[in-house]
Design a protein around this motif. Structure first.
Motif, PDB file in Angstrom:
ATOM      1  N   ASP A  65      10.326 -20.116  55.850  1.00 32.10           N
ATOM      2  CA  ASP A  65      10.774 -21.352  56.493  1.00 32.10           C
ATOM      3  C   ASP A  65      11.981 -20.971  57.333  1.00 32.10           C
ATOM      4  OD1 ASP A  65      11.377 -23.919  57.228  1.00 32.10           O
ATOM      5  OD2 ASP A  65      11.882 -24.631  55.207  1.00 32.10           O
ATOM      6  N   LEU A  66      11.759 -20.806  58.628  1.00 34.05           N
ATOM      7  CA  LEU A  66      12.770 -20.232  59.516  1.00 34.05           C
ATOM      8  C   LEU A  66      13.555 -21.339  60.211  1.00 34.05           C
ATOM      9  CD1 LEU A  66      10.582 -17.374  61.059  1.00 34.05           C
ATOM     10  CD2 LEU A  66      12.080 -17.292  59.046  1.00 34.05           C
ATOM     11  N   GLY A  67      14.879 -21.278  60.037  1.00 34.59           N
ATOM     12  CA  GLY A  67      15.701 -22.398  60.435  1.00 34.59           C
ATOM     13  C   GLY A  67      15.505 -23.507  59.415  1.00 34.59           C
ATOM     14  N   CYS A  68      15.635 -23.135  58.152  1.00 32.29           N
ATOM     15  CA  CYS A  68      15.257 -24.027  57.051  1.00 32.29           C
ATOM     16  C   CYS A  68      16.215 -25.191  56.858  1.00 32.29           C
ATOM     17  CB  CYS A  68      15.132 -23.239  55.753  1.00 32.29           C
ATOM     18  SG  CYS A  68      16.701 -22.549  55.135  1.00 32.29           S
ATOM     19  N   SER A  69      17.368 -25.162  57.492  1.00 34.92           N
ATOM     20  CA  SER A  69      18.412 -26.185  57.330  1.00 34.92           C
ATOM     21  C   SER A  69      18.678 -26.431  55.842  1.00 34.92           C
ATOM     22  CB  SER A  69      18.056 -27.467  58.098  1.00 34.92           C
ATOM     23  OG  SER A  69      16.862 -28.036  57.642  1.00 34.92           O
ATOM     24  N   ASP A  92      18.327 -19.340  57.439  1.00 34.66           N
ATOM     25  CA  ASP A  92      19.083 -20.142  58.392  1.00 34.66           C
ATOM     26  C   ASP A  92      20.316 -19.356  58.837  1.00 34.66           C
ATOM     27  OD1 ASP A  92      18.830 -23.385  59.026  1.00 34.66           O
ATOM     28  OD2 ASP A  92      20.792 -22.532  59.494  1.00 34.66           O
ATOM     29  N   ASP A 120      19.450 -14.142  61.078  1.00 39.33           N
ATOM     30  CA  ASP A 120      19.034 -14.432  62.445  1.00 39.33           C
ATOM     31  C   ASP A 120      17.547 -14.108  62.535  1.00 39.33           C
ATOM     32  OD1 ASP A 120      18.498 -14.405  65.212  1.00 39.33           O
ATOM     33  OD2 ASP A 120      20.512 -13.696  65.701  1.00 39.33           O
ATOM     34  N   LEU A 134       8.306 -22.984  61.420  1.00 41.90           N
ATOM     35  CA  LEU A 134       9.467 -23.150  62.297  1.00 41.90           C
ATOM     36  C   LEU A 134       9.528 -24.617  62.674  1.00 41.90           C
ATOM     37  CD1 LEU A 134       7.964 -20.254  63.501  1.00 41.90           C
ATOM     38  CD2 LEU A 134      10.215 -20.172  64.552  1.00 41.90           C
ATOM     39  N   ASN A 135      10.297 -25.387  61.942  1.00 44.03           N
ATOM     40  CA  ASN A 135      10.447 -26.803  62.233  1.00 44.03           C
ATOM     41  C   ASN A 135      11.702 -27.025  63.068  1.00 44.03           C
ATOM     42  OD1 ASN A 135       8.172 -28.016  61.169  1.00 44.03           O
ATOM     43  ND2 ASN A 135       9.052 -28.256  59.126  1.00 44.03           N
ATOM     44  N   THR A 137      13.178 -25.169  65.411  1.00 47.94           N
ATOM     45  CA  THR A 137      14.041 -23.983  65.359  1.00 47.94           C
ATOM     46  C   THR A 137      13.971 -23.174  66.643  1.00 47.94           C
ATOM     47  OG1 THR A 137      13.781 -23.819  62.953  1.00 47.94           O
ATOM     48  CG2 THR A 137      14.472 -21.829  64.113  1.00 47.94           C
ATOM     49  N   GLU A 167       8.415 -28.736  67.504  1.00 50.92           N
ATOM     50  CA  GLU A 167       9.407 -28.617  68.560  1.00 50.92           C
ATOM     51  C   GLU A 167       9.586 -29.933  69.313  1.00 50.92           C
ATOM     52  OE1 GLU A 167      10.785 -25.226  70.402  1.00 50.92           O
ATOM     53  OE2 GLU A 167      11.030 -25.326  68.235  1.00 50.92           O
TER      54      GLU A 167
END
Length: 260
Positions: A65-69, A92, A120, A134-135, A137, A167
């Protein structure tokens, strides 16, 4: 602390100078409210992750989960899938997000294999994965970096793996795009944001969030090696795509040139 303390009011007062938007402690504190009131369809997109995983994820495979916040993707998957079904890796760039996500997921998903790391996504050393999410991100990366990232994600996916890409988008037709943006601002007004908040946040996001068109997303996915990609969701200028890495690539030499 009351729920009102977590309401997004970052841009509710006039600012002499609007700083570039960043995922700092102030944003982390109100992020659930911010994203709920700012991203049309966010809950539906999260809810579909488990359904997509049930259909396409190899049992026990890794999910990035990339850019998982704050780990909402992990919470959604854990709420729909048993602990042995997957291994979750949230990534993240924001230390504040990572700290809060770890706390939340450790508390809410104690039986699942959960890892959250600061990193990164452009330089991360990826391990084989059955699903990559990538939600919202990719839109925060410099446009020049997006192609290389997608190529790395394709390489990391196992044959038969799936990528979910959500996106903010822009329409190719200027008139259509203007209409979508205006209706999006109406959506935010209906959710309690003032014209000043909308304007100041738009200024803060300028050159920070740079959206692509759906055609650009599909073309990039194709160039990266994905055999199929579908736009499965769109509400106003927000969309989610799903892309597949075919089993046919299982024995392929990733360094060898492919014929399109």
């Amino acid at each position: 602390m009351s729920d009102a303390s977590y309401r997004d009011a970052i841009f509710s007062t006039p600012l002499d100078r609007v700083a570039r938007f960043s995922f700092d402690e102030q944003v982390v504190a109100c992020f659930p409210d911010m994203i709920r009131r700012s991203v049309p369809g966010y809950g539906q997109i999260l809810g579909m992750l488990g359904l997509i995983a049930r259909r396409h994820l190899r049992h026990g495979a890794r999910v990035y989960d990339l850019g998982c916040s704050l780990g909402a993707g992990g919470l959604s998957l854990a709420g729909q899938l048993p602990p042995e079904a997957f291994r979750y890796v949230g990534v993240d760039l924001s230390p504040a997000m990572v700290t809060r996500a770890r706390e939340t997921l450790d508390t809410e998903c104690p039986d699942h294999a959960i890892q959250v790391m600061e990193g990164d996504i452009r330089t991360l050393d990826y391990e084989p994965a059955g699903m990559i999410v990538l939600n919202f991100t990719l839109q925060f990366l410099p446009p020049a970096d997006r192609e290389a990232v997608m190529g790395r994600l394709f390489a990391a996916l196992e044959p038969g793996g799936v990528l979910v890409l959500s996106e903010k988008i822009r329409a190719e037709d200027e008139e259509e795009n203007a209409w979508l943006v205006e209706r999006y601002h109406d959506f935010k007004r209906a959710n309690g944001y003032s014209d000043m908040e909308i304007s100041q946040k738009r200024t803060a996001l300028e050159n920070v969030l740079v959206p692509d068109t759906l055609a650009e997303h599909h073309a990039r996915l194709g160039r990266s090696g994905f055999s199929r990609a579908h736009t499965w969701f769109q509400l106003l200028n927000f969309a989610s795509l799903v892309a597949f890495k075919d089993e046919a690539f299982k024995d392929a030499d990733p360094s060898a040139p492919r014929e399109d």
